[in-house]
Design a protein around this motif. Structure first.
Motif, PDB file in Angstrom:
ATOM      1  N   ASN A   1      16.320  -5.180 -14.635  1.00 10.63           N
ATOM      2  CA  ASN A   1      16.190  -5.807 -15.866  1.00 10.63           C
ATOM      3  C   ASN A   1      17.494  -5.516 -16.263  1.00 10.63           C
TER       4      ASN A   1
ATOM      5  N   ASN B   1      20.526  -8.503 -18.499  1.00 14.42           N
ATOM      6  CA  ASN B   1      21.117  -8.386 -19.379  1.00 14.42           C
ATOM      7  C   ASN B   1      22.313  -7.936 -18.653  1.00 14.42           C
TER       8      ASN B   1
ATOM      9  N   LYS C   1      18.869 -10.639 -29.102  1.00 15.18           N
ATOM     10  CA  LYS C   1      18.471 -11.587 -28.599  1.00 15.18           C
ATOM     11  C   LYS C   1      17.857 -12.637 -29.131  1.00 15.18           C
TER      12      LYS C   1
ATOM     13  N   GLY D   1      12.981  -4.302 -22.060  1.00 20.69           N
ATOM     14  CA  GLY D   1      13.320  -4.296 -20.911  1.00 20.69           C
ATOM     15  C   GLY D   1      14.318  -3.009 -21.079  1.00 20.69           C
TER      16      GLY D   1
HETATM   17 MG   LIG Z   1      17.151  -7.089 -21.425  1.00 21.86          MG
END
Ligand SMILES: [Mg+2]
Ligand SMILES: Nc1ncnc2c1ncn2[C@@H]1O[C@H](COP(=O)(O)OP(=O)(O)OP(=O)(O)O)[C@@H](O)[C@H]1O
Length: 415
Positions: free
Chosen positions: A307, A311, A364, A372
């Motif tokens: 995760n 990111n 996003k 996440g």
């Molecule tokens: Mg994420």
């Protein structure tokens, strides 16, 4: 009950107390603090030693829990928690929905001695009045003192105070219901965002599938490869989403077993390097070979780090070359292991930092669900570790996962 005539100063004291209590009723203090203040004003203005509020327990609805008290703190320390319905004078008043006024409780069959309570037998004059919300009893207000003559206006005063307490309790409950409703509404909105995210992935899967189908039909390997390249990362996205949702939602905890950390990092590097290279992102891995065996749930800690790697990748603007560093370190002094994931991406603005660990918070749009970091933090917590980060706008971010090194005796599987 003996009745005597109230003096003028006594009348004024009670009138002022009611005014004071009604001011608190409209305030925005915590429920417990207001009930505590009501008990203190109640005891002071009527000149008594104790004034307590017992409320029916949410989990055990036939039990009156001591919720606020002036004069019973010693009892609270000693674990005197409350009464069952029908037990003692407060329990009787709640069960029968009636005010009880006793000049000397020792002569009354409803009296139940609070063992462990020092000087219990001193406060034998009782007023117990139910606290009702729309005729439903939710608790009891108890006023006690040594002096044994209650005046009629004192019993009425206790009933008015109980009514004020009921208003406060109802207000607090309505407020919590409103918060719960808002939270549910927020989750519903977020679920619709997650559904959009899945729809977006499905479109890519179908696009990839279409290219593969056409490529295979025409024996066109180039078109088939393009189809697979479109399909593959989206299968991965769906898998991550489902796993994160499961990690976040599940009730069972991680199953910790003795395991080495470094192979997880090297596996992650092998799995991610190629896809990152396609985004012109270089992955550097630095392993500290001295890291001792840890207690890990290998597959969940793998996904937690994944995760953070995802990111880090997303933080590097498309079309720009970037570097991600994955590092493990053993800190002997604190007997901890640190995993660092560093990117040279955009950095995290202050307003995002405050919310980024919240479930469903994402900047996003269609490219993220905001699960996440929430799932990652839960996994790290269950490993007895913690997370932190360091970020600079325009320079990048480093996330740290710190895990405890078990002592030799702890190196056996945990429940
Ligand atoms: Mg994420
Ligand atoms: N390394 C990073 N650099 C910049 N911003 C970051 C970084 N890591 C997290 N963030 C911010 O924190 C937000 C929440 O991250 P989180 O991983 O929870 O959700 P997400 O990545 O948006 O979606 P997903 O559920 O697919 O992971 C991101 O949307 C992003 O704004």
């Amino acid at each position: 009950m003996s009745v005597s005539t109230p003096s003028q100063s006594h009348d004024r004291r009670i009138a002022y107390a009611l005014l004071e209590i009604s001011n608190y009723v409209g305030s925005v203090m915590e429920l417990h603090d207001i009930l505590q203040t009501i008990c203190e004003i109640g005891a002071r203005s009527i000149g008594t030693d104790t004034c307590s509020i017992y409320l029916l327990d949410d989990d055990e609805p036939d039990f009156l829990v001591l919720s606020a008290s002036k004069g019973l703190s010693r009892a609270q320390e000693l674990g005197v928690r409350g009464f069952r319905l029908g037990e003692g004078v407060p329990g009787w008043a709640a069960q029968h929905n009636q005010t009880v006024v006793l000049d000397d409780a020792r002569n009354d069959p409803r009296y139940a001695r609070l063992d462990d309570l020092p000087h219990e037998e001193v406060y034998m004059a009782y007023i117990c009045t139910p606290i009702r919300i729309q005729e439903t009893v939710v608790g009891v207000l108890t006023i006690r003192r040594t002096q044994s003559h209650w005046r009629e206006d004192e019993a009425i005063f206790a009933e008015i105070v109980a009514k004020q307490a009921a208003i406060v309790i109802e207000k607090a409950r309505l407020y919590h219901q409103k918060i719960d409703a808002e939270r549910l509404a927020a989750i519903a909105i977020s679920l619709s965002e997650v559904a959009h995210y899945i729809k977006n992935i499905l479109q890519n899967l179908m696009g990839g599938g279409f290219l593969i189908e056409k490529g295979l039909g025409a024996q066109d390997i180039e078109r088939t490869t393009r189809g697979w390249q479109l399909l593959k990362p989206n299968v991965q996205k769906i898998q991550n989403l489902v796993e994160n949702m499961l990690y976040y939602a599940r009730e069972t905890r991680c199953q910790l077993e003795p395991a080495p950390l470094n192979p997880i990092l090297t596996t992650l590097a092998e799995e991610s390097r190629e896809a990152l290279a396609e985004r012109d992102i270089q992955l550097n891995v630095t392993i500290d070979e001295s890291i001792p065996t840890l207690l890990l749930d290998v597959s969940t800690i793998h996904d937690a780090i994944l995760n953070l790697l995802s990111n880090a990748r997303d933080a590097i603007p498309e079309g720009q070359s970037g570097v991600i560093e994955l590092r493990s370190e053993f800190h002997r002094a604190s007997n901890t292991v640190r995993i660092c994931i560093r990117d040279n991406g955009n950095g995290i603005p202050a307003d995002v930092q405050k919310k980024m660990f919240n479930l469903f918070f994402s900047t996003k749009g269609k490219g993220g669900t905001g699960i996440g970091l929430a799932a990652t933090r839960k996994i790290v917590d269950e490993h007895g570790g913690h997370m932190c980060f360091d970020t600079k706008i325009g320079e990048g971010t480093t996330f740290f996962i710190e895990l405890p090194v078990p002592r030799p005796g702890e190196l056996r599987p945990m429940d």
